[in-house]
Write a protein that holds these residues in place. Structure first.
Motif, PDB file in Angstrom:
ATOM      1  N   TRP A   2      30.712  42.771  32.636  1.00  0.00           N
ATOM      2  CA  TRP A   2      32.014  42.033  33.462  1.00  0.00           C
ATOM      3  C   TRP A   2      30.925  41.327  34.274  1.00  0.00           C
ATOM      4  O   TRP A   2      31.103  43.236  35.795  1.00  0.00           O
ATOM      5  N   ARG A   3      31.370  39.615  35.103  1.00  0.00           N
ATOM      6  CA  ARG A   3      30.867  40.700  36.687  1.00  0.00           C
ATOM      7  C   ARG A   3      31.572  39.469  37.370  1.00  0.00           C
ATOM      8  O   ARG A   3      31.936  38.442  36.733  1.00  0.00           O
ATOM      9  N   PHE A   4      31.815  39.560  38.152  1.00  0.00           N
ATOM     10  CA  PHE A   4      33.098  38.807  39.358  1.00  0.00           C
ATOM     11  C   PHE A   4      32.308  38.882  40.443  1.00  0.00           C
ATOM     12  O   PHE A   4      31.694  39.552  40.992  1.00  0.00           O
ATOM     13  N   GLU A   5      32.516  37.950  40.933  1.00  0.00           N
ATOM     14  CA  GLU A   5      31.749  37.278  42.686  1.00  0.00           C
ATOM     15  C   GLU A   5      32.793  36.190  43.016  1.00  0.00           C
ATOM     16  O   GLU A   5      33.751  35.599  42.214  1.00  0.00           O
ATOM     17  N   GLY A   6      33.205  36.794  44.064  1.00  0.00           N
ATOM     18  CA  GLY A   6      34.208  35.880  45.614  1.00  0.00           C
ATOM     19  C   GLY A   6      34.832  36.801  46.191  1.00  0.00           C
ATOM     20  O   GLY A   6      34.335  37.710  46.970  1.00  0.00           O
ATOM     21  N   ASP A  43      35.191  32.861  42.011  1.00  0.00           N
ATOM     22  CA  ASP A  43      33.912  31.675  42.065  1.00  0.00           C
ATOM     23  C   ASP A  43      33.015  31.658  40.501  1.00  0.00           C
ATOM     24  O   ASP A  43      32.429  30.599  39.700  1.00  0.00           O
ATOM     25  N   THR A  44      32.422  33.145  39.989  1.00  0.00           N
ATOM     26  CA  THR A  44      31.823  33.607  38.706  1.00  0.00           C
ATOM     27  C   THR A  44      33.040  34.740  38.006  1.00  0.00           C
ATOM     28  O   THR A  44      33.877  35.435  38.782  1.00  0.00           O
ATOM     29  N   SER A  45      33.235  34.739  36.750  1.00  0.00           N
ATOM     30  CA  SER A  45      33.965  35.087  36.386  1.00  0.00           C
ATOM     31  C   SER A  45      33.490  35.176  34.188  1.00  0.00           C
ATOM     32  O   SER A  45      33.533  34.455  34.212  1.00  0.00           O
ATOM     33  N   PRO A  46      33.967  36.387  33.713  1.00  0.00           N
ATOM     34  CA  PRO A  46      33.286  35.670  32.673  1.00  0.00           C
ATOM     35  C   PRO A  46      34.427  34.690  31.967  1.00  0.00           C
ATOM     36  O   PRO A  46      33.768  34.033  30.846  1.00  0.00           O
ATOM     37  N   VAL A  47      35.244  34.444  32.047  1.00  0.00           N
ATOM     38  CA  VAL A  47      36.134  33.205  32.037  1.00  0.00           C
ATOM     39  C   VAL A  47      35.656  31.928  33.411  1.00  0.00           C
ATOM     40  O   VAL A  47      37.029  31.256  32.579  1.00  0.00           O
ATOM     41  N   GLY A  48      35.162  32.108  33.820  1.00  0.00           N
ATOM     42  CA  GLY A  48      35.298  31.198  34.676  1.00  0.00           C
ATOM     43  C   GLY A  48      36.178  31.398  36.168  1.00  0.00           C
ATOM     44  O   GLY A  48      36.571  32.062  36.474  1.00  0.00           O
ATOM     45  N   PRO A  49      35.700  30.493  36.794  1.00  0.00           N
ATOM     46  CA  PRO A  49      36.315  30.153  38.110  1.00  0.00           C
ATOM     47  C   PRO A  49      38.028  30.344  38.329  1.00  0.00           C
ATOM     48  O   PRO A  49      38.242  29.674  37.078  1.00  0.00           O
ATOM     49  N   TYR A  50      37.989  31.060  39.118  1.00  0.00           N
ATOM     50  CA  TYR A  50      39.923  30.653  38.979  1.00  0.00           C
ATOM     51  C   TYR A  50      40.625  31.622  39.779  1.00  0.00           C
ATOM     52  O   TYR A  50      40.047  32.619  40.209  1.00  0.00           O
ATOM     53  N   LEU A  51      41.753  31.681  40.447  1.00  0.00           N
ATOM     54  CA  LEU A  51      42.769  32.429  40.708  1.00  0.00           C
ATOM     55  C   LEU A  51      43.567  33.640  40.725  1.00  0.00           C
ATOM     56  O   LEU A  51      43.643  33.251  39.315  1.00  0.00           O
ATOM     57  N   GLU A  52      44.085  34.947  41.635  1.00  0.00           N
ATOM     58  CA  GLU A  52      44.458  35.728  41.287  1.00  0.00           C
ATOM     59  C   GLU A  52      45.179  35.917  42.131  1.00  0.00           C
ATOM     60  O   GLU A  52      45.129  35.631  43.208  1.00  0.00           O
ATOM     61  N   PHE A  53      46.954  36.403  41.834  1.00  0.00           N
ATOM     62  CA  PHE A  53      47.367  36.728  43.119  1.00  0.00           C
ATOM     63  C   PHE A  53      48.311  38.138  42.272  1.00  0.00           C
ATOM     64  O   PHE A  53      48.882  38.105  41.334  1.00  0.00           O
ATOM     65  N   VAL A  54      48.313  39.450  43.238  1.00  0.00           N
ATOM     66  CA  VAL A  54      48.945  40.652  42.477  1.00  0.00           C
ATOM     67  C   VAL A  54      49.765  40.934  43.138  1.00  0.00           C
ATOM     68  O   VAL A  54      49.571  41.657  44.478  1.00  0.00           O
ATOM     69  N   GLU A  55      50.974  41.675  42.927  1.00  0.00           N
ATOM     70  CA  GLU A  55      51.772  42.309  43.642  1.00  0.00           C
ATOM     71  C   GLU A  55      51.820  43.801  43.324  1.00  0.00           C
ATOM     72  O   GLU A  55      51.978  43.459  42.137  1.00  0.00           O
ATOM     73  N   MET A  56      51.665  44.514  44.434  1.00  0.00           N
ATOM     74  CA  MET A  56      50.822  45.846  44.338  1.00  0.00           C
ATOM     75  C   MET A  56      52.454  46.952  44.160  1.00  0.00           C
ATOM     76  O   MET A  56      53.119  46.545  45.278  1.00  0.00           O
ATOM     77  N   GLY A  57      52.687  47.394  43.717  1.00  0.00           N
ATOM     78  CA  GLY A  57      54.024  48.223  43.205  1.00  0.00           C
ATOM     79  C   GLY A  57      53.808  49.323  43.920  1.00  0.00           C
ATOM     80  O   GLY A  57      54.873  50.349  44.412  1.00  0.00           O
ATOM     81  N   ALA A  58      52.452  50.372  43.662  1.00  0.00           N
ATOM     82  CA  ALA A  58      52.787  51.132  44.305  1.00  0.00           C
ATOM     83  C   ALA A  58      51.446  52.018  43.859  1.00  0.00           C
ATOM     84  O   ALA A  58      50.518  50.843  43.793  1.00  0.00           O
ATOM     85  N   VAL A  59      50.998  53.467  45.054  1.00  0.00           N
ATOM     86  CA  VAL A  59      49.546  53.728  45.072  1.00  0.00           C
ATOM     87  C   VAL A  59      50.113  54.877  43.558  1.00  0.00           C
ATOM     88  O   VAL A  59      50.994  55.460  44.261  1.00  0.00           O
ATOM     89  N   VAL A  60      49.165  55.302  42.652  1.00  0.00           N
ATOM     90  CA  VAL A  60      49.517  56.466  41.899  1.00  0.00           C
ATOM     91  C   VAL A  60      47.956  57.247  41.385  1.00  0.00           C
ATOM     92  O   VAL A  60      46.990  56.708  41.836  1.00  0.00           O
ATOM     93  N   THR A  61      48.390  57.646  40.616  1.00  0.00           N
ATOM     94  CA  THR A  61      47.083  59.376  40.302  1.00  0.00           C
ATOM     95  C   THR A  61      47.312  58.689  38.554  1.00  0.00           C
ATOM     96  O   THR A  61      48.775  58.469  37.912  1.00  0.00           O
ATOM     97  N   ARG A  62      46.238  59.082  38.393  1.00  0.00           N
ATOM     98  CA  ARG A  62      45.795  58.857  36.674  1.00  0.00           C
ATOM     99  C   ARG A  62      44.745  59.469  36.039  1.00  0.00           C
ATOM    100  O   ARG A  62      43.707  58.514  36.860  1.00  0.00           O
ATOM    101  N   ASN A  63      45.013  60.545  35.102  1.00  0.00           N
ATOM    102  CA  ASN A  63      43.465  61.279  34.797  1.00  0.00           C
ATOM    103  C   ASN A  63      42.960  61.529  36.365  1.00  0.00           C
ATOM    104  O   ASN A  63      41.866  61.567  35.908  1.00  0.00           O
ATOM    105  N   GLY A  64      43.359  62.520  36.864  1.00  0.00           N
ATOM    106  CA  GLY A  64      42.920  62.419  38.553  1.00  0.00           C
ATOM    107  C   GLY A  64      42.036  61.543  38.678  1.00  0.00           C
ATOM    108  O   GLY A  64      41.584  61.855  39.628  1.00  0.00           O
TER     109      GLY A  64
END
Length: 85
Positions: A2-6, A43-64
């Motif tokens: 997977w390669r993303f540019e943006g 601008d570049t991704s495996p599925v073409g250009p797109y916009l993404e918005f993420v609501e981040m809920g917390a800092v977490v630890t998992r598997n170290g």
């Protein structure tokens, strides 16, 4: 692979720590953790250009490892949505 540019913008903020995240441990101090929002424009991704918005809920630890728990994810194309499922 997977390669993303943006671009991205991360707007952190202190948020009340959630009571639990599946398969991860919330990192908090006095009931607060670091959350916020992330806005991305690919601008570049495996599925073409797109916009993404993420609501981040917390800092977490998992598997170290330390990371951010995404509470909600929104994308602008059907192809990107299908890749997220």
């Amino acid at each position: 692979g997977w390669r993303f540019e943006g671009r991205f913008l991360f707007a952190p903020q202190l948020v009340k720590a959630p009571t639990g995240c599946a398969d991860a441990d919330v990192v908090s101090l006095f009931g607060w953790t670091l959350g916020g929002v992330v806005a991305l424009e690919y601008d570049t991704s495996p599925v073409g250009p797109y916009l993404e918005f993420v609501e981040m809920g917390a800092v977490v630890t998992r598997n170290g490892c330390l990371g951010q728990w995404g509470e909600a994810l929104y994308v602008s194309t059907e192809e990107a949505e299908a890749a997220c499922v």
